[in-house]
Design an enzyme around this catalytic site. Structure first.
Site, short mmCIF file in Angstrom:
data_model
loop_
_atom_site.label_atom_id
_atom_site.label_comp_id
_atom_site.label_asym_id
_atom_site.label_seq_id
_atom_site.Cartn_x
_atom_site.Cartn_y
_atom_site.Cartn_z
N TYR A 155 -1.07 -0.51 -9.40
CA TYR A 155 -0.60 0.64 -8.65
C TYR A 155 -1.53 1.84 -8.88
O TYR A 155 -1.79 2.22 -10.03
CB TYR A 155 0.82 0.97 -9.12
CG TYR A 155 1.62 1.87 -8.22
CD1 TYR A 155 1.70 1.64 -6.85
CD2 TYR A 155 2.31 2.96 -8.74
CE1 TYR A 155 2.44 2.46 -6.02
CE2 TYR A 155 3.07 3.79 -7.92
CZ TYR A 155 3.12 3.53 -6.57
OH TYR A 155 3.86 4.35 -5.76
N THR A 197 0.82 -1.21 0.00
CA THR A 197 0.00 0.00 0.00
C THR A 197 0.86 1.26 0.00
O THR A 197 1.99 1.28 0.47
CB THR A 197 -0.94 0.02 1.21
OG1 THR A 197 -0.18 -0.14 2.41
CG2 THR A 197 -1.95 -1.11 1.12
N ASP A 198 0.28 2.34 -0.52
CA ASP A 198 0.98 3.61 -0.68
C ASP A 198 1.02 4.43 0.60
O ASP A 198 0.34 4.14 1.59
CB ASP A 198 0.30 4.45 -1.77
CG ASP A 198 0.41 3.83 -3.14
OD1 ASP A 198 1.41 3.15 -3.39
OD2 ASP A 198 -0.51 4.04 -3.96
N LYS A 199 1.78 5.49 0.53
CA LYS A 199 1.83 6.49 1.60
C LYS A 199 0.43 6.98 1.94
O LYS A 199 -0.37 7.27 1.04
CB LYS A 199 2.71 7.66 1.13
CG LYS A 199 2.84 8.82 2.08
CD LYS A 199 3.73 9.88 1.46
CE LYS A 199 3.85 11.10 2.35
NZ LYS A 199 4.73 12.14 1.76
N VAL A 245 -2.11 5.42 2.95
CA VAL A 245 -3.17 4.41 2.83
C VAL A 245 -3.13 3.52 4.08
O VAL A 245 -2.08 3.00 4.45
CB VAL A 245 -3.01 3.55 1.56
CG1 VAL A 245 -4.04 2.42 1.53
CG2 VAL A 245 -3.12 4.43 0.32
#
Length: 209
Positions: free
Chosen positions: A158, A27-29, A31
């Site tokens: 992504y 998971t991204d920043k 999230v």
């Protein structure tokens, strides 16, 4: 194989940068995750807002579920002004929008995402080599102050969920016509939808055996 189960809330980096190893979902920043699984060495001191819940065996990941909790007063901020799909101009100029998105339009748009589709328009270029994903379920609920988008799929590219949310909200505001929705899986969108705010996104559940 046993994996470590984690909960975390809006980390200031992508989770794989904070704790290096094998993550079921990278998971991204910003999230969050109600549950995510990790295989590797755990640091002695965990990053802020990251909690180890225990260990669980995982043989196979069947699907992943994400939930996006969109505050109603932030809905307009998620809009993408989409100009063309293929050679069709869907919107010549920006329009001023106000109020809330049309829930029925968003729900109808969500139905078109179910099944095996080409999600090239909903990821960054480097992820488009294998853009085929299967969406198993996509529901939208309205609460008093926010909307809940629940999406289950076999895999996610992504930025895919956040771009889908921005697109669906844009349909709700009549930025993108519902009549052209199936073209987004066949033709190129120009521009691609932007990423919806990551702070409202949660990795909710890993369905596994």
């Amino acid at each position: 194989m046993y994996y470590y189960k984690f909960w975390y809330f809006r980390p200031n980096k992508a989770i794989a940068q904070l704790i290096k190893g094998k993550w079921i979902s990278r998971t991204d920043k910003y999230v969050s995750a109600r549950e995510n699984y990790f295989y590797g060495n755990i640091p002695k001191v965990l990053p802020k807002n990251v909690i180890l819940l225990g260990e669980e065996p995982i043989n196979k990941v069947l699907s992943k579920e994400y939930k996006y909790f969109l505050p109603k007063d932030k809905a307009i901020e998620q809009i993408s002004y989409l100009h063309k799909v293929g050679n069709i101009i869907v919107r010549k100029t920006k329009i001023k929008v106000k109020g809330l998105p049309n829930l029925d339009l968003m729900k109808e748009a969500a139905k078109h995402f179910i099944g095996k589709k080409d999600f090239t328009n909903f990821t960054i270029e480097r992820e488009a080599k294998n853009p085929l994903c299967t969406i198993i379920k996509f529901d939208i609920e309205e609460r008093k102050d926010y909307y809940v988008f629940s999406i289950v799929g076999d895999r996610f590219l992504y930025h895919m969920v956040r771009k889908i949310i921005s697109f669906i909200v844009s349909v709700g505001y009549k930025i993108y016509p519902l009549e052209y929705i199936d073209l987004v899986f066949k033709e190129r969108l120009n521009p691609k939808p932007k990423d919806a705010d990551p702070k409202f996104l949660w990795l909710w559940k890993i369905n596994k055996t």
